[in-house]
Motif scaffolding. Structure first.
Motif, short mmCIF file in Angstrom:
data_model
loop_
_atom_site.label_atom_id
_atom_site.label_comp_id
_atom_site.label_asym_id
_atom_site.label_seq_id
_atom_site.Cartn_x
_atom_site.Cartn_y
_atom_site.Cartn_z
N GLU A 138 8.28 -39.40 -26.68
CA GLU A 138 8.52 -40.84 -26.49
C GLU A 138 9.70 -41.30 -27.33
O GLU A 138 10.56 -42.05 -26.87
CB GLU A 138 7.27 -41.65 -26.90
CG GLU A 138 6.17 -41.61 -25.85
CD GLU A 138 4.87 -42.19 -26.38
OE1 GLU A 138 4.03 -42.53 -25.55
OE2 GLU A 138 4.71 -42.30 -27.61
N THR A 139 9.74 -40.85 -28.54
CA THR A 139 10.83 -41.27 -29.42
C THR A 139 12.16 -40.85 -28.83
O THR A 139 13.12 -41.61 -28.80
CB THR A 139 10.65 -40.66 -30.82
OG1 THR A 139 9.34 -41.00 -31.26
CG2 THR A 139 11.70 -41.19 -31.79
N SER A 161 12.86 -40.34 -25.65
CA SER A 161 13.24 -41.11 -24.47
C SER A 161 13.72 -42.50 -24.86
O SER A 161 14.64 -43.05 -24.26
CB SER A 161 12.08 -41.14 -23.46
OG SER A 161 11.32 -42.30 -23.65
N GLN A 162 13.09 -43.12 -25.89
CA GLN A 162 13.56 -44.45 -26.33
C GLN A 162 14.99 -44.38 -26.84
O GLN A 162 15.81 -45.25 -26.60
CB GLN A 162 12.65 -44.99 -27.44
CG GLN A 162 11.37 -45.58 -26.88
CD GLN A 162 10.35 -45.86 -27.97
OE1 GLN A 162 10.62 -45.67 -29.15
NE2 GLN A 162 9.18 -46.30 -27.56
N THR A 163 15.27 -43.31 -27.54
CA THR A 163 16.61 -43.19 -28.09
C THR A 163 17.63 -43.08 -26.96
O THR A 163 18.73 -43.61 -27.05
CB THR A 163 16.70 -41.94 -28.99
OG1 THR A 163 15.60 -41.97 -29.86
CG2 THR A 163 17.99 -41.90 -29.77
N ALA A 164 17.19 -42.45 -25.85
CA ALA A 164 18.13 -42.25 -24.75
C ALA A 164 18.38 -43.52 -23.95
O ALA A 164 19.40 -43.65 -23.28
CB ALA A 164 17.58 -41.17 -23.83
N THR A 165 17.43 -44.48 -23.99
CA THR A 165 17.60 -45.70 -23.20
C THR A 165 18.74 -46.54 -23.78
O THR A 165 18.79 -46.74 -24.98
CB THR A 165 16.31 -46.54 -23.24
OG1 THR A 165 15.24 -45.72 -22.83
CG2 THR A 165 16.41 -47.77 -22.33
N PRO A 166 19.67 -47.03 -22.91
CA PRO A 166 20.76 -47.87 -23.46
C PRO A 166 20.18 -49.10 -24.14
O PRO A 166 19.22 -49.69 -23.63
CB PRO A 166 21.57 -48.25 -22.23
CG PRO A 166 21.00 -47.50 -21.08
CD PRO A 166 19.71 -46.88 -21.50
N ARG A 167 20.71 -49.41 -25.24
CA ARG A 167 20.19 -50.57 -25.98
C ARG A 167 20.58 -51.86 -25.28
O ARG A 167 21.74 -52.05 -24.93
CB ARG A 167 20.73 -50.57 -27.41
CG ARG A 167 19.58 -50.45 -28.41
CD ARG A 167 20.06 -50.35 -29.81
NE ARG A 167 20.43 -51.69 -30.31
CZ ARG A 167 21.45 -51.89 -31.11
NH1 ARG A 167 22.19 -50.90 -31.48
NH2 ARG A 167 21.72 -53.10 -31.53
N VAL A 168 19.61 -52.73 -25.05
CA VAL A 168 19.91 -54.03 -24.44
C VAL A 168 20.19 -55.02 -25.56
O VAL A 168 19.35 -55.21 -26.43
CB VAL A 168 18.74 -54.52 -23.57
CG1 VAL A 168 19.04 -55.91 -23.01
CG2 VAL A 168 18.45 -53.53 -22.47
#
Ligand code: FES
Ligand SMILES: [Fe+2]
Length: 410
Positions: A8-9, A11-18
Motif C-alpha cells: 500500500e505504501t 502504491s501511494q507513493t506512486a500516485t501523483p500528488r494532488v
C-alpha cells in the motif's frame, strides 16, 4: 488504525500528488438574474402600487403650467394633456380625441374647453363634448361622447390630480406646516426636484428616492465623506438613529452629539404616499419642518419632485439645490460626477429599478424595511377593498400635522 502494508505504501507513493487548489468563491460567474419588487415599484394602471397611488392626490404641475397652450404631462405611466380654459379652469384630459384619436396637444383652448384640431370637436375640463362642427346641428348625439378626464385642483401653487376610482376620491389634504406661516414668511413652490441632487427628471424608479428619505446614514458618507460637506459640518457627525411608524409615515429620529455639548435632534418623515418631510439639512433655522416635497412617479423608470416651502424671500427654495465642488449638477462634467457623486448618482446607479433580489439589508436599513412594510400594508388594504391610511373624506378635517424638524437640545 491499521498499519499500512508495504504494498500500500508503495502504491501511494506512486500516485501523483494532488495539490489542493483553493477554489475561488463568490465570483460574479453564474449569478442569478436580478429581480425587483414589482408590487412596490410599478405604478401603471392596474398594478398594485399603481392602484394604491391612485387613491391619493398628486401634484402634476405648477399652477403656471396650466395655460391656453396644451401641455404634455406624464404621471403614473399615463400620458395626459394639461390646459387651462379661457374661463380660468384647469383641465387634465386623455390625449387622444374621443372622435378618432388625434392628440389634443394640437388642440386650441377656448373659453369653455379645448377643441381638437382635426374636426373641431370641443371638450370641457370634465370631458363633456360641447360641439361637433362637422355634424348636423353641432352634433345631436354629442352628449353620448365623453373625453376621458381627471379631476384637478389648485393649492399651494401646484396643480393636483386625482387619478383613482371616482367613488374613492378623498379631499385634497392641507398641511399645517404650509398653512401656518411664521412672521415674515411666504409660501413658495418649486418643480426643480430639490432633494433629488440632480436633474429635474430623475431616470430611475420613484421608490429609490422614497427610500432615500429614511436613510440618514448616507448623509454622513455620501454627502460628507465622499463628496465634501454639502450641507453643514454638524451633519458630518455620525448620528444615533431610531425609526418609528406613525399613522401615515415612517419617522427617522437622528441625534447628533455636537462639539459644543448640545444635541442636534432631527426628525424627518417619509409620509404616505410619496411625501418628503425633510427639515433642511442646512440647519438654517431650528424648529418645525419648513417644506414638503412630493415624489411624483412619472412612470416605472423616472420620477420628479415638487416642493412647497415657507421661505423669507422668493427664490429661496431654488437656492437650496445642492452644489458639489461649488457647482450645480448640470454644470459638472462626467469626471466631476464620478468624483463628487450626489443622491442622483447613488439612486440611478442602483438600476432603473433597484435590484431587490441582490440586496443585503443591514441594521442601518431598518427604516427601509419599515417603509416597505407600511406600503405593503396599504397594498393589502386596497386589495381588501378598503381605503389606505392617510386619506380623508372629511372636508373639515384639520390640516395634517408632522412632527419633523431640527431641534437643539442641551
Ligand atoms: S379626431 Fe378629434 S375631432 Fe376628429
Ligand atoms: Fe441625500
Amino acid at each position: 488504525m491499521t498499519a499500512n502494508t508495504a504494498a500500500e505504501t508503495a502504491s501511494q507513493t506512486a500516485t501523483p500528488r494532488v495539490i489542493p487548489i483553493a477554489v475561488d468563491t463568490g465570483t460574479a460567474y453564474g449569478r442569478p438574474a436580478p429581480t425587483h419588487r414589482a408590487d412596490l415599484t410599478e405604478v401603471g394602471p392596474g398594478s398594485p402600487m399603481g392602484e394604491l397611488l391612485r387613491r391619493y392626490w398628486h401634484p402634476i404641475g405648477m399652477v403656471a403650467d396650466a395655460t391656453d397652450t396644451p401641455r404634455k404631462v406624464r404621471v403614473l405611466g399615463e400620458d395626459l394633456i394639461l390646459f387651462r380654459d379661457q374661463s380660468g379652469r384647469p383641465g387634465l384630459v386623455y390625449p387622444h380625441c374621443a372622435h378618432r384619436g388625434t392628440s389634443l396637444y394640437y388642440g386650441k383652448v377656448e373659453a369653455t374647453g379645448i377643441r381638437c384640431c382635426y374636426h373641431g370637436w370641443l371638450f370641457d375640463v370634465q370631458g363633456h363634448c360641447l360641439d361637433q362642427p362637422c355634424e348636423p346641428g353641432g352634433g345631436k348625439a354629442r352628449d353620448k361622447v365623453r373625453q376621458p378626464w381627471y379631476p384637478v385642483q389648485e393649492l399651494y401653487g401646484l396643480i393636483w390630480a386625482y387619478m383613482g376610482p371616482p367613488e374613492r376620491k378623498p379631499v385634497l389634504p392641507r398641511y399645517e406646516c404650509l398653512d401656518v406661516l411664521d412672521e415674515g414668511e411666504l409660501l413658495e413652490a418649486d418643480d426643480s426636484s430639490i432633494g433629488g441632487g440632480g436633474p429635474q427628471i430623475i431616470p430611475c424608479n420613484w421608490l429609490q428616492h422614497y427610500e432615500n428619505l429614511v436613510d440618514p446614514f448616507h448623509v454622513v458618507i455620501l454627502h460628507t465623506q465622499f463628496s465634501g460637506t454639502q450641507f453643514v459640518d454638524q451633519m458630518a457627525v455620525m448620528p444615533q438613529v431610531t425609526w418609528d411608524t406613525q399613522e401615515h409615515s415612517v419617522r427617522t429620529i437622528s441625534d447628533r452629539k455636537l462639539p459644543d455639548g448640545k444635541t442636534l435632534h432631527r426628525i424627518s418623515e417619509a409620509g404616505l404616499p410619496t411625501l418628503r418631510v425633510i427639515p433642511s439639512p442646512r440647519l438654517g433655522r431650528f424648529g418645525r419642518v419648513e417644506s414638503l416635497g412630493w415624489v411624483l412617479p412619472i412612470d416605472d423608470h423616472s420620477f420628479r419632485i415638487y416642493v412647497v416651502g415657507r421661505v423669507r424671500e422668493a427664490g429661496e427654495l431654488r437656492r437650496m439645490r445642492t452644489r458639489m465642488n461649488g457647482k450645480l449638477w448640470e454644470e459638472m462634467t462626467e469626471a466631476e460626477h464620478q468624483k463628487y457623486p450626489n443622491d442622483v448618482e447613488a439612486m440611478v446607479s442602483q438600476g432603473v429599478i433597484a435590484r431587490h433580489s441582490d440586496e443585503h439589508l443591514a441594521t442601518s436599513d431598518r427604516g427601509i424595511v419599515m417603509l416597505r412594510r407600511l406600503l405593503l400594508q396599504q397594498l393589502d388594504l386596497v386589495r381588501e377593498g378598503k381605503d389606505p391610511q392617510g386619506v380623508s373624506f372629511d372636508p373639515d378635517a384639520p390640516p395634517v400635522h408632522f412632527t419633523a424638524g431640527n431641534f437643539l437640545v442641551d
